[in-house]
Scaffold this active site. Structure first.
Site, PDB file in Angstrom:
ATOM      1  N   GLU A  43       0.841  -1.194   0.000  1.00  0.00           N
ATOM      2  CA  GLU A  43       0.000   0.000   0.000  1.00  0.00           C
ATOM      3  C   GLU A  43       0.877   1.246   0.000  1.00  0.00           C
ATOM      4  O   GLU A  43       1.643   1.477   0.938  1.00  0.00           O
ATOM      5  CB  GLU A  43      -0.885   0.006   1.255  1.00  0.00           C
ATOM      6  CG  GLU A  43      -1.689   1.283   1.447  1.00  0.00           C
ATOM      7  CD  GLU A  43      -2.341   1.370   2.808  1.00  0.00           C
ATOM      8  OE1 GLU A  43      -2.626   2.506   3.249  1.00  0.00           O
ATOM      9  OE2 GLU A  43      -2.564   0.320   3.447  1.00  0.00           O
ATOM     10  N   THR A  72      -4.881   5.863   2.370  1.00  0.00           N
ATOM     11  CA  THR A  72      -5.244   7.219   2.807  1.00  0.00           C
ATOM     12  C   THR A  72      -6.094   7.897   1.733  1.00  0.00           C
ATOM     13  O   THR A  72      -5.928   9.073   1.431  1.00  0.00           O
ATOM     14  CB  THR A  72      -4.001   8.066   3.155  1.00  0.00           C
ATOM     15  OG1 THR A  72      -3.028   7.253   3.812  1.00  0.00           O
ATOM     16  CG2 THR A  72      -4.378   9.197   4.099  1.00  0.00           C
ATOM     17  N   LYS A 132     -10.491  -2.439   7.991  1.00  0.00           N
ATOM     18  CA  LYS A 132      -9.208  -2.105   8.600  1.00  0.00           C
ATOM     19  C   LYS A 132      -9.458  -1.477   9.970  1.00  0.00           C
ATOM     20  O   LYS A 132      -9.737  -0.289  10.081  1.00  0.00           O
ATOM     21  CB  LYS A 132      -8.437  -1.128   7.699  1.00  0.00           C
ATOM     22  CG  LYS A 132      -7.088  -0.719   8.252  1.00  0.00           C
ATOM     23  CD  LYS A 132      -6.384   0.250   7.324  1.00  0.00           C
ATOM     24  CE  LYS A 132      -6.706   1.690   7.656  1.00  0.00           C
ATOM     25  NZ  LYS A 132      -5.792   2.638   6.950  1.00  0.00           N
TER      26      LYS A 132
END
Length: 214
Positions: A43, A72, A132
């Protein structure tokens, strides 16, 4: 690339490094070192300067070797830009319905961030492929076990302060996890200690397999 193939790479071995850098200068050797250590998905984050350009360049560079997603991602514009640059999965720090909509439209996996039981429930109900729990280190394994009681069908993918020592126990409960500074160590990057980074990645992968009894 088919979504199920990406999901397999996210969950096997299940350790997904989270890369936050001030510059993309050392990103290619960093990604190569992680791939050499058995990592299959990484990521990047929108906080990296020029994140989408770096994503595009490195998706081409590591095609067939490593899957790259964008993290993000907090609004539709960022989601669309990431997908246009080739993101193979998206990650948000909290539930963002419009980001999930774009992930569904592009048929790529979505790892939606959440913390409270209500946020976890919302992310799962909206159709996130994984939730998450972030930041994991606030309450740890006990909190995850408590969440699994009323939410047994949720595929958890925690992130935040996870260390190598956490991995074996954690992988008895989760589909995978994101790992930041404990794996993507800034001193390794600064000094170009790529072999040490590869060896550390191998330890994380082995710990994940140990946790699953593989």
């Amino acid at each position: 690339m088919k979504k199920q193939h990406v999901i397999k790479s996210l969950t096997d071995p299940g350790v997904v490094p989270v890369v936050r850098l001030n510059s993309g200068e050392k990103l290619p050797p960093l990604l190569e070192a992680l791939a050499d250590g058995g990592i299959r998905a990484v990521e990047l984050t929108m906080t990296i300067p020029g994140a989408t350009t770096l994503l595009r360049e490195n998706c081409r560079r590591f095609e067939g070797t490593l899957l790259l997603g964008m993290g993000t991602v907090t609004d539709r514009a960022a989601a669309m830009a990431s997908l246009e640059a080739g993101a193979q999965f998206l990650v948000s720090p909290f539930p963002v319905p419009e980001v999930l909509e774009e992930a569904k439209r592009a048929d790529v996996p979505m790892i939606a961030g959440a913390f409270s039981p209500w946020e976890v429930f919302q992310a799962d109900r909206l159709g996130a492929d994984f939730v998450k729990v972030f930041p994991f280190n606030c309450f740890g394994l006990t909190y995850l076990r408590d969440l699994q009681g009323p939410l047994p069908g949720v595929k958890f993918f925690p992130t935040g302060g996870i260390t190598l020592a956490d991995i074996p126990s954690l992988f008895r409960l989760v589909a995978g996890c994101g790992v930041g500074g404990a794996l993507v160590r800034q001193e390794f990057i600064r000094d170009g200690r790529w072999k040490e980074l590869t060896a550390l990645a191998e330890q994380f992968v082995a710990a994940a397999r140990q946790g699953r009894g593989a």
